[in-house]
Write a protein that holds these residues in place. Structure first.
Motif, PDB file in Angstrom:
ATOM      1  N   VAL A  90       0.846  -1.186   0.000  1.00 58.85           N
ATOM      2  CA  VAL A  90       0.000   0.000   0.000  1.00 58.85           C
ATOM      3  C   VAL A  90       0.887   1.243   0.000  1.00 58.85           C
ATOM      4  O   VAL A  90       1.852   1.324   0.755  1.00 58.85           O
ATOM      5  N   LYS A  91       0.546   2.179  -0.858  1.00 57.98           N
ATOM      6  CA  LYS A  91       1.282   3.434  -0.902  1.00 57.98           C
ATOM      7  C   LYS A  91       0.911   4.263   0.323  1.00 57.98           C
ATOM      8  O   LYS A  91      -0.264   4.396   0.665  1.00 57.98           O
ATOM      9  N   VAL A  92       1.929   4.822   0.989  1.00 60.14           N
ATOM     10  CA  VAL A  92       1.719   5.533   2.245  1.00 60.14           C
ATOM     11  C   VAL A  92       2.340   6.921   2.173  1.00 60.14           C
ATOM     12  O   VAL A  92       3.436   7.095   1.621  1.00 60.14           O
ATOM     13  N   SER A  93       1.637   7.897   2.712  1.00 57.48           N
ATOM     14  CA  SER A  93       2.196   9.248   2.809  1.00 57.48           C
ATOM     15  C   SER A  93       2.342   9.636   4.270  1.00 57.48           C
ATOM     16  O   SER A  93       1.516   9.273   5.110  1.00 57.48           O
ATOM     17  N   PHE A  94       3.416  10.358   4.566  1.00 60.54           N
ATOM     18  CA  PHE A  94       3.683  10.884   5.906  1.00 60.54           C
ATOM     19  C   PHE A  94       3.783  12.397   5.764  1.00 60.54           C
ATOM     20  O   PHE A  94       4.654  12.903   5.052  1.00 60.54           O
ATOM     21  N   THR A  95       2.918  13.118   6.449  1.00 61.79           N
ATOM     22  CA  THR A  95       2.878  14.572   6.314  1.00 61.79           C
ATOM     23  C   THR A  95       3.083  15.233   7.668  1.00 61.79           C
ATOM     24  O   THR A  95       2.486  14.818   8.665  1.00 61.79           O
ATOM     25  N   THR A  96       3.932  16.248   7.709  1.00 68.53           N
ATOM     26  CA  THR A  96       4.113  16.982   8.956  1.00 68.53           C
ATOM     27  C   THR A  96       2.802  17.676   9.321  1.00 68.53           C
ATOM     28  O   THR A  96       2.002  18.014   8.450  1.00 68.53           O
ATOM     29  N   GLU A  97       2.605  17.883  10.614  1.00 65.00           N
ATOM     30  CA  GLU A  97       1.337  18.442  11.072  1.00 65.00           C
ATOM     31  C   GLU A  97       1.073  19.837  10.519  1.00 65.00           C
ATOM     32  O   GLU A  97      -0.070  20.257  10.396  1.00 65.00           O
ATOM     33  N   ASP A  98       2.153  20.563  10.163  1.00 65.72           N
ATOM     34  CA  ASP A  98       1.954  21.886   9.578  1.00 65.72           C
ATOM     35  C   ASP A  98       1.827  21.817   8.058  1.00 65.72           C
ATOM     36  O   ASP A  98       1.658  22.843   7.389  1.00 65.72           O
ATOM     37  N   GLY A  99       1.935  20.585   7.486  1.00 67.53           N
ATOM     38  CA  GLY A  99       1.728  20.385   6.063  1.00 67.53           C
ATOM     39  C   GLY A  99       2.883  20.791   5.175  1.00 67.53           C
ATOM     40  O   GLY A  99       2.754  20.789   3.940  1.00 67.53           O
ATOM     41  N   THR A 100       4.033  21.132   5.731  1.00 66.60           N
ATOM     42  CA  THR A 100       5.139  21.635   4.908  1.00 66.60           C
ATOM     43  C   THR A 100       5.888  20.537   4.162  1.00 66.60           C
ATOM     44  O   THR A 100       6.367  20.750   3.053  1.00 66.60           O
ATOM     45  N   ASP A 101       5.995  19.358   4.739  1.00 61.48           N
ATOM     46  CA  ASP A 101       6.755  18.278   4.116  1.00 61.48           C
ATOM     47  C   ASP A 101       5.920  17.015   3.994  1.00 61.48           C
ATOM     48  O   ASP A 101       5.138  16.676   4.889  1.00 61.48           O
ATOM     49  N   VAL A 102       6.117  16.312   2.878  1.00 59.02           N
ATOM     50  CA  VAL A 102       5.441  15.043   2.640  1.00 59.02           C
ATOM     51  C   VAL A 102       6.484  13.995   2.274  1.00 59.02           C
ATOM     52  O   VAL A 102       7.339  14.219   1.410  1.00 59.02           O
ATOM     53  N   PHE A 103       6.421  12.856   2.937  1.00 58.04           N
ATOM     54  CA  PHE A 103       7.319  11.739   2.661  1.00 58.04           C
ATOM     55  C   PHE A 103       6.480  10.564   2.169  1.00 58.04           C
ATOM     56  O   PHE A 103       5.310  10.437   2.533  1.00 58.04           O
ATOM     57  N   MET A 104       7.084   9.709   1.336  1.00 58.19           N
ATOM     58  CA  MET A 104       6.326   8.625   0.733  1.00 58.19           C
ATOM     59  C   MET A 104       6.987   7.270   0.985  1.00 58.19           C
ATOM     60  O   MET A 104       8.162   7.180   1.342  1.00 58.19           O
ATOM     61  N   GLY A 105       6.217   6.233   0.769  1.00 60.20           N
ATOM     62  CA  GLY A 105       6.747   4.882   0.880  1.00 60.20           C
ATOM     63  C   GLY A 105       5.670   3.866   0.582  1.00 60.20           C
ATOM     64  O   GLY A 105       4.525   4.219   0.277  1.00 60.20           O
ATOM     65  N   ARG A 106       6.039   2.586   0.665  1.00 66.02           N
ATOM     66  CA  ARG A 106       5.080   1.506   0.464  1.00 66.02           C
ATOM     67  C   ARG A 106       5.268   0.468   1.562  1.00 66.02           C
ATOM     68  O   ARG A 106       6.385   0.231   2.024  1.00 66.02           O
ATOM     69  N   THR A 107       4.164  -0.148   1.936  1.00 65.08           N
ATOM     70  CA  THR A 107       4.232  -1.119   3.018  1.00 65.08           C
ATOM     71  C   THR A 107       5.010  -2.370   2.644  1.00 65.08           C
ATOM     72  O   THR A 107       5.494  -3.080   3.519  1.00 65.08           O
ATOM     73  N   ASN A 108       5.135  -2.669   1.347  1.00 62.65           N
ATOM     74  CA  ASN A 108       5.858  -3.882   0.944  1.00 62.65           C
ATOM     75  C   ASN A 108       7.281  -3.592   0.494  1.00 62.65           C
ATOM     76  O   ASN A 108       7.974  -4.480   0.001  1.00 62.65           O
ATOM     77  N   THR A 109       7.752  -2.344   0.667  1.00 61.75           N
ATOM     78  CA  THR A 109       9.158  -2.019   0.393  1.00 61.75           C
ATOM     79  C   THR A 109       9.710  -1.287   1.622  1.00 61.75           C
ATOM     80  O   THR A 109      10.141  -1.915   2.567  1.00 61.75           O
ATOM     81  N   PHE A 110       9.703   0.047   1.589  1.00 65.38           N
ATOM     82  CA  PHE A 110      10.169   0.815   2.744  1.00 65.38           C
ATOM     83  C   PHE A 110       9.593   2.220   2.679  1.00 65.38           C
ATOM     84  O   PHE A 110       9.067   2.651   1.653  1.00 65.38           O
ATOM     85  N   TYR A 111       9.702   2.940   3.790  1.00 57.36           N
ATOM     86  CA  TYR A 111       9.274   4.334   3.865  1.00 57.36           C
ATOM     87  C   TYR A 111      10.512   5.221   3.709  1.00 57.36           C
ATOM     88  O   TYR A 111      11.472   5.084   4.459  1.00 57.36           O
ATOM     89  N   ASN A 112      10.466   6.123   2.748  1.00 58.84           N
ATOM     90  CA  ASN A 112      11.616   6.989   2.500  1.00 58.84           C
ATOM     91  C   ASN A 112      11.476   8.280   3.313  1.00 58.84           C
ATOM     92  O   ASN A 112      10.819   9.227   2.898  1.00 58.84           O
ATOM     93  N   LEU A 113      12.114   8.304   4.469  1.00 59.57           N
ATOM     94  CA  LEU A 113      12.102   9.492   5.322  1.00 59.57           C
ATOM     95  C   LEU A 113      13.443  10.220   5.274  1.00 59.57           C
ATOM     96  O   LEU A 113      13.755  11.024   6.149  1.00 59.57           O
ATOM     97  N   LEU A 114      14.227   9.928   4.237  1.00 54.05           N
ATOM     98  CA  LEU A 114      15.512  10.617   4.080  1.00 54.05           C
ATOM     99  C   LEU A 114      15.305  12.056   3.634  1.00 54.05           C
ATOM    100  O   LEU A 114      15.983  12.971   4.104  1.00 54.05           O
ATOM    101  N   GLU A 115      14.365  12.259   2.728  1.00 55.48           N
ATOM    102  CA  GLU A 115      14.083  13.596   2.225  1.00 55.48           C
ATOM    103  C   GLU A 115      12.636  13.666   1.761  1.00 55.48           C
ATOM    104  O   GLU A 115      12.051  12.650   1.370  1.00 55.48           O
ATOM    105  N   PRO A 116      12.031  14.867   1.805  1.00 54.84           N
ATOM    106  CA  PRO A 116      10.635  15.007   1.395  1.00 54.84           C
ATOM    107  C   PRO A 116      10.429  14.652  -0.071  1.00 54.84           C
ATOM    108  O   PRO A 116      11.364  14.700  -0.884  1.00 54.84           O
ATOM    109  N   GLN A 117       9.196  14.308  -0.417  1.00 53.42           N
ATOM    110  CA  GLN A 117       8.864  13.908  -1.784  1.00 53.42           C
ATOM    111  C   GLN A 117       9.244  14.975  -2.786  1.00 53.42           C
ATOM    112  O   GLN A 117       9.786  14.681  -3.844  1.00 53.42           O
ATOM    113  N   GLN A 118       8.962  16.244  -2.478  1.00 57.67           N
ATOM    114  CA  GLN A 118       9.268  17.335  -3.401  1.00 57.67           C
ATOM    115  C   GLN A 118      10.760  17.414  -3.680  1.00 57.67           C
ATOM    116  O   GLN A 118      11.197  17.596  -4.816  1.00 57.67           O
TER     117      GLN A 118
END
Length: 391
Positions: A90-118
């Motif tokens: 499943v594709k997953v998004s992680f968003t900061t509470e202020d909405g400034t940064d969005v990180f992406m990942g998938r449940t069957n691979t890994f979550y990329n929290l190294l740098e924001p999607q943009q």
């Protein structure tokens, strides 16, 4: 399924009744609401959260955070998912509470929290033209095998695109190294005095037991997890509520996921442990302050370019009383490499960090925040170092 132990964050939800819902019959509305609540409860459980969040509009991960601001991350799934079924990933998004940064990942691979999607998209688009036009690209892909002094000279001459390669970090981004890691590479550490994965894990388990046993929502991190050699042991033990495996290398995380998926004992639905794979930099750990119970870093510290930053971050994310267990090498093990480097120093020149003594390591740990009396550094001859620290 293949992801029985993978945390699958929840869909964003709302308590506001929409116009469309009002048009449904009472029976259908109740049924849909029951399904929604059941799904949310299941996904909350997968997150390892014990806090009731029924009034929240979205799920906030209890541990993961923005790597820079350390702001909590709201978690949402992208697309449909049946309750309890995450086999396709499943594709997953992680968003900061202020909405400034969005990180992406998938449940069957890994979550990329190294740098924001943009930032990832900008990096990808800016690098694409050079990849197509620069004839030095083929050599760049082989730079992991080029000695640092020669690499520097080739970069100066324009043969390589640049000398921004960091050996101790980027060596392990090579798929060839990821493939070889558990096929002989890691076993070779026995020459330095490493006792072997099973015995090393037993040491880790015993050291973590006092701060994780009977702890509700216990969370353990396997930092610089590589191919998941210890991640799998931590997850299969069922001693912890959540295990988060972290690495900088995408290829290592991909190999770790492959091994997790092919391990039958990690596919049973009877386990109580949730397992996440996260891409990150140890010097910018994407976790909240005082949020984890214990952290393991096996044969890793000598591979961290920003060692002080990494150790400081580890101290920050541990709960008071939390424990850090690590193994690494004394510099004597790398004597040949140091000779080949001709005495050059710096992260762009050294193959690894070189720890000359137990005292040097102890001073680094104390500098990071650990109290001297709560730091243990011992050597298994000839060059294996065992580190135990308590916050």
């Amino acid at each position: 399924g293949t992801n029985a132990f993978v945390t699958s964050p929840s869909f964003s939800s709302t308590t506001t009744t929409t116009t469309k819902t009002r048009l449904h019959s009472t029976v259908n509305t109740d049924t849909a609401e029951e399904i929604r609540i059941k799904r949310k409860q299941e996904l909350l459980g997968l997150l390892g959260s014990t806090t009731k969040q029924s009034n929240n509009k979205s799920i906030v991960d209890p541990v993961l955070a923005d790597p820079i601001s350390k702001l909590p991350l709201k978690v949402e799934t992208m697309g449909a998912m049946l309750a309890g079924d995450t086999s396709p990933g499943v594709k997953v998004s992680f968003t900061t509470e202020d909405g400034t940064d969005v990180f992406m990942g998938r449940t069957n691979t890994f979550y990329n929290l190294l740098e924001p999607q943009q930032q990832q998209q900008q990096t990808s688009s800016s690098s694409s033209p050079s990849k197509k036009s620069n004839p030095a690209l083929s050599l760049d892909t082989l730079r992991v095998f080029i000695p640092p002094p020669l690499r520097s000279a080739m970069a100066t001459a324009g043969v390589l695109q640049s000398d921004d390669y960091v050996p101790m970090r980027d060596l392990f981004t090579s798929p060839s190294v990821s493939f070889a890691y558990e096929r002989g590479w890691r076993q070779g550490f026995a020459q330095a005095g490493f006792p072997g994965a099973d015995e090393e894990y037993d040491m880790v388990r015993k050291y973590f037991e006092d701060v994780t046993k009977d702890v509700e929502g216990s969370t353990v991190v396997d930092m610089s997890c590589a191919t998941g050699l210890f991640t799998r042991r931590l997850a299969k033990s069922n001693d912890y509520n959540r295990v988060i495996a972290c690495d900088y290398s995408e290829s290592m995380l991909q190999e770790a996921r492959r091994r997790i998926n092919s391990d039958p004992s990690l596919q049973t639905k009877t386990s109580t442990t949730k397992l996440d794979l996260v891409r990150c930099d140890v010097a910018k750990i994407p976790m909240r302050t005082s949020s984890i119970d214990a952290l393991h870093a096996g044969a890793a510290m000598h591979c961290w370019p920003d060692l002080d930053g990494g150790l400081g971050e580890i101290y920050r994310v541990l709960k008071p009383g939390g424990r850090y267990f690590a193994t690494t090498f004394l510099s004597t093990y790398f004597g040949g490499l140091q000779t080949a480097e001709g005495g050059q120093t710096g992260v762009n020149r050294q193959a690894f960090q070189y720890f000359e003594s137990v005292d040097v390591l102890r001073s680094m740990l104390v500098k990071a925040g650990f109290e001297n009396e709560k730091v243990s550094v011992e050597v298994l001859e000839p060059a294996c170092v065992i580190i135990k620290c308590e916050k």
